[in-house]
Design a protein around this motif. Structure first.
Motif, PDB file in Angstrom:
ATOM      1  N   VAL A   1      40.235  39.817  39.233  1.00 45.82           N
ATOM      2  CA  VAL A   1      39.819  39.794  38.188  1.00 45.82           C
ATOM      3  C   VAL A   1      38.339  39.044  37.436  1.00 45.82           C
ATOM      4  CG1 VAL A   1      39.527  36.813  38.669  1.00 45.82           C
ATOM      5  CG2 VAL A   1      41.647  37.945  39.415  1.00 45.82           C
ATOM      6  N   GLY A   2      37.481  39.760  38.418  1.00 49.00           N
ATOM      7  CA  GLY A   2      36.078  39.635  38.126  1.00 49.00           C
ATOM      8  C   GLY A   2      35.664  40.355  37.005  1.00 49.00           C
ATOM      9  N   ASN A   3      36.233  41.641  36.756  1.00 44.61           N
ATOM     10  CA  ASN A   3      36.623  42.839  35.208  1.00 44.61           C
ATOM     11  C   ASN A   3      36.950  41.948  34.579  1.00 44.61           C
ATOM     12  OD1 ASN A   3      36.977  44.966  33.372  1.00 44.61           O
ATOM     13  ND2 ASN A   3      35.563  45.747  35.504  1.00 44.61           N
ATOM     14  N   CYS A   4      37.597  41.460  34.319  1.00 43.51           N
ATOM     15  CA  CYS A   4      38.091  41.243  33.006  1.00 43.51           C
ATOM     16  C   CYS A   4      38.361  39.558  32.428  1.00 43.51           C
ATOM     17  CB  CYS A   4      40.039  40.814  33.780  1.00 43.51           C
ATOM     18  SG  CYS A   4      41.014  42.164  33.449  1.00 43.51           S
ATOM     19  N   ARG A   5      37.547  38.664  33.581  1.00 48.60           N
ATOM     20  CA  ARG A   5      36.790  37.904  33.344  1.00 48.60           C
ATOM     21  C   ARG A   5      35.315  38.292  32.455  1.00 48.60           C
ATOM     22  NH1 ARG A   5      37.951  33.484  38.016  1.00 48.60           N
ATOM     23  NH2 ARG A   5      40.191  32.596  37.443  1.00 48.60           N
ATOM     24  N   ALA A   6      34.626  39.001  32.504  1.00 46.43           N
ATOM     25  CA  ALA A   6      33.564  39.656  32.462  1.00 46.43           C
ATOM     26  C   ALA A   6      33.640  39.775  30.811  1.00 46.43           C
ATOM     27  CB  ALA A   6      32.508  40.833  33.184  1.00 46.43           C
ATOM     28  N   TYR A   7      34.764  39.747  30.473  1.00 51.90           N
ATOM     29  CA  TYR A   7      35.000  39.759  28.982  1.00 51.90           C
ATOM     30  C   TYR A   7      35.489  39.041  28.469  1.00 51.90           C
ATOM     31  CZ  TYR A   7      34.645  44.898  29.694  1.00 51.90           C
ATOM     32  OH  TYR A   7      34.238  46.435  30.366  1.00 51.90           O
TER      33      TYR A   7
ATOM     34  N   CYS B   1      39.594  34.059  30.912  1.00 53.63           N
ATOM     35  CA  CYS B   1      40.683  32.857  31.108  1.00 53.63           C
ATOM     36  C   CYS B   1      41.612  33.704  32.272  1.00 53.63           C
ATOM     37  CB  CYS B   1      41.604  32.309  30.280  1.00 53.63           C
ATOM     38  SG  CYS B   1      41.941  32.489  29.397  1.00 53.63           S
ATOM     39  N   TYR B   2      41.867  34.720  32.629  1.00 50.62           N
ATOM     40  CA  TYR B   2      42.086  35.584  33.115  1.00 50.62           C
ATOM     41  C   TYR B   2      42.439  35.422  35.135  1.00 50.62           C
ATOM     42  CZ  TYR B   2      44.745  40.038  35.914  1.00 50.62           C
ATOM     43  OH  TYR B   2      45.528  40.237  35.880  1.00 50.62           O
ATOM     44  N   PRO B   3      43.050  35.142  35.432  1.00 48.18           N
ATOM     45  CA  PRO B   3      44.798  34.779  35.086  1.00 48.18           C
ATOM     46  C   PRO B   3      45.351  33.804  35.337  1.00 48.18           C
ATOM     47  CG  PRO B   3      44.184  34.912  37.535  1.00 48.18           C
ATOM     48  CD  PRO B   3      43.198  35.321  36.812  1.00 48.18           C
ATOM     49  N   ASP B   4      45.000  33.172  34.564  1.00 45.47           N
ATOM     50  CA  ASP B   4      45.446  31.487  35.113  1.00 45.47           C
ATOM     51  C   ASP B   4      45.780  30.824  33.404  1.00 45.47           C
ATOM     52  OD1 ASP B   4      44.135  31.007  37.715  1.00 45.47           O
ATOM     53  OD2 ASP B   4      41.988  30.541  36.660  1.00 45.47           O
ATOM     54  N   ALA B   5      45.617  31.412  32.081  1.00 44.40           N
ATOM     55  CA  ALA B   5      45.381  31.220  31.202  1.00 44.40           C
ATOM     56  C   ALA B   5      45.659  31.821  29.909  1.00 44.40           C
ATOM     57  CB  ALA B   5      45.335  30.030  30.661  1.00 44.40           C
ATOM     58  N   CYS B   6      45.617  32.963  30.191  1.00 37.39           N
ATOM     59  CA  CYS B   6      45.878  34.390  29.342  1.00 37.39           C
ATOM     60  C   CYS B   6      45.801  35.926  30.616  1.00 37.39           C
ATOM     61  CB  CYS B   6      44.621  34.613  28.621  1.00 37.39           C
ATOM     62  SG  CYS B   6      42.186  35.255  29.563  1.00 37.39           S
ATOM     63  N   ASP B   7      46.094  36.863  29.678  1.00 39.84           N
ATOM     64  CA  ASP B   7      46.730  37.863  30.102  1.00 39.84           C
ATOM     65  C   ASP B   7      45.041  38.652  29.999  1.00 39.84           C
ATOM     66  OD1 ASP B   7      48.852  37.269  30.537  1.00 39.84           O
ATOM     67  OD2 ASP B   7      49.285  39.377  29.387  1.00 39.84           O
ATOM     68  N   CYS B   8      45.079  40.051  30.701  1.00 37.68           N
ATOM     69  CA  CYS B   8      43.703  40.736  30.537  1.00 37.68           C
ATOM     70  C   CYS B   8      44.472  42.814  30.050  1.00 37.68           C
ATOM     71  CB  CYS B   8      42.873  41.182  31.836  1.00 37.68           C
ATOM     72  SG  CYS B   8      42.089  42.192  32.252  1.00 37.68           S
ATOM     73  N   PRO B   9      44.703  42.807  28.690  1.00 37.92           N
ATOM     74  CA  PRO B   9      45.332  43.669  28.124  1.00 37.92           C
ATOM     75  C   PRO B   9      44.517  44.589  27.918  1.00 37.92           C
ATOM     76  CG  PRO B   9      44.222  42.231  26.354  1.00 37.92           C
ATOM     77  CD  PRO B   9      44.335  41.500  27.890  1.00 37.92           C
ATOM     78  N   ARG B  10      42.761  44.814  28.521  1.00 40.80           N
ATOM     79  CA  ARG B  10      42.292  45.856  28.936  1.00 40.80           C
ATOM     80  C   ARG B  10      43.090  46.590  30.011  1.00 40.80           C
ATOM     81  NH1 ARG B  10      38.083  46.893  31.229  1.00 40.80           N
ATOM     82  NH2 ARG B  10      37.984  44.443  31.523  1.00 40.80           N
ATOM     83  N   LEU B  11      43.044  46.039  31.240  1.00 41.34           N
ATOM     84  CA  LEU B  11      43.342  46.321  32.331  1.00 41.34           C
ATOM     85  C   LEU B  11      44.663  46.667  32.974  1.00 41.34           C
ATOM     86  CD1 LEU B  11      40.133  45.366  34.765  1.00 41.34           C
ATOM     87  CD2 LEU B  11      40.620  47.501  33.815  1.00 41.34           C
ATOM     88  N   GLN B  12      45.398  45.561  32.276  1.00 45.76           N
ATOM     89  CA  GLN B  12      46.802  45.304  32.601  1.00 45.76           C
ATOM     90  C   GLN B  12      47.854  45.605  31.247  1.00 45.76           C
ATOM     91  OE1 GLN B  12      47.294  41.785  35.106  1.00 45.76           O
ATOM     92  NE2 GLN B  12      47.808  42.880  36.825  1.00 45.76           N
ATOM     93  N   ASN B  13      48.236  46.140  30.270  1.00 46.19           N
ATOM     94  CA  ASN B  13      48.911  45.788  29.518  1.00 46.19           C
ATOM     95  C   ASN B  13      50.895  46.488  29.343  1.00 46.19           C
ATOM     96  OD1 ASN B  13      49.211  49.103  30.298  1.00 46.19           O
ATOM     97  ND2 ASN B  13      48.340  49.700  28.288  1.00 46.19           N
ATOM     98  N   ASP B  14      51.536  46.423  30.220  1.00 49.43           N
ATOM     99  CA  ASP B  14      52.216  46.241  30.613  1.00 49.43           C
ATOM    100  C   ASP B  14      53.205  45.337  31.805  1.00 49.43           C
ATOM    101  OD1 ASP B  14      54.849  46.765  30.806  1.00 49.43           O
ATOM    102  OD2 ASP B  14      55.163  48.280  31.664  1.00 49.43           O
ATOM    103  N   GLY B  15      53.209  44.352  31.703  1.00 52.66           N
ATOM    104  CA  GLY B  15      53.195  42.765  32.875  1.00 52.66           C
ATOM    105  C   GLY B  15      52.260  43.217  33.703  1.00 52.66           C
TER     106      GLY B  15
END
Length: 202
Positions: free
Chosen positions: A70-76, A81-95
């Motif tokens: 979560v911290g890594n995704c929210r740094a961008y 807004c990950y994981p509440d309202a948006c995805d983080c395709p940089r780290l999770q790109n397939d569900g």
């Protein structure tokens, strides 16, 4: 889960350390009929009642992958807004599955965390990035543990390239004649090492 812990504990040597990793987030676009992030939060909370410094089995170390992701995704900005309202395709790109970057990120996190405790319990408390003192404001660490692991991987890669280059250079040096050494076959020398061409030059 307690019974499973007891089996793992019994299989370890006396100075062994059990490490529990929290479950990683579920992005909001993942089909809710299968799993949602609220499930992950419930599972992690239940297991933290069992493991970690405030749990029933307080000797179990907790590698908090959930908050690291979560911290890594929210740094961008794109995934703030990950994981509440948006995805983080940089780290999770397939569900719920991780991308190549995400797999590497998790691998470095897990390896660096486990490496702290390979010598037995208590040995890792002084390591950079230990979250046992998460409430301390005196945080003068230069790099987190996963960053140190990444630096170590880079240094190892540079060392490997340097060793290969040195070996190749040494191999080429063996083929060169010493400076000032007399030529054994003048014809071979005049033809740049190809004796078959020597008669053409005579």
């Amino acid at each position: 889960m307690s019974r499973l812990y007891e089996k793992i504990r019994a299989a370890l040597p006396a100075n062994g350390t059990v490490v529990f990793a929290t479950t990683t987030p579920v992005p909001p676009t993942y089909p809710s009929r299968e799993r949602v992030n609220a499930d992950v939060l419930s599972i992690n909370a239940a297991l933290l009642d069992l493991f970690g410094p405030t749990g029933l089995h307080d000797s179990v170390r907790v590698d908090d992958l959930y908050n690291a992701v979560v911290g890594n995704c929210r740094a961008y900005a794109a995934s703030a807004c990950y994981p509440d309202a948006c995805d983080c395709p940089r780290l999770q790109n397939d569900g719920v599955h991780f991308s190549d970057v995400g797999k590497r990120f998790l691998g470095v996190l897990v390896a660096s965390y486990i490496a702290r405790y390979q010598a037995g319990p208590g040995r890792g408390a002084a390591y950079v990035g230990d979250d046992d003192d998460a409430g301390d404001d005196d945080d003068d660490e230069l790099l987190a543990s996963w960053q140190w692991a990444l630096v170590a991987q880079g240094a190892a890669a540079v060392g490997l390239v340097a060793a290969v280059y040195a070996a190749a250079w040494r191999g080429r040096a063996k083929d060169r004649p010493e400076v000032g050494a007399p030529a054994k076959d003048i014809r071979a020398c005049r033809t740049y090492g190809d004796p078959a061409r020597a008669p053409l030059l005579e």
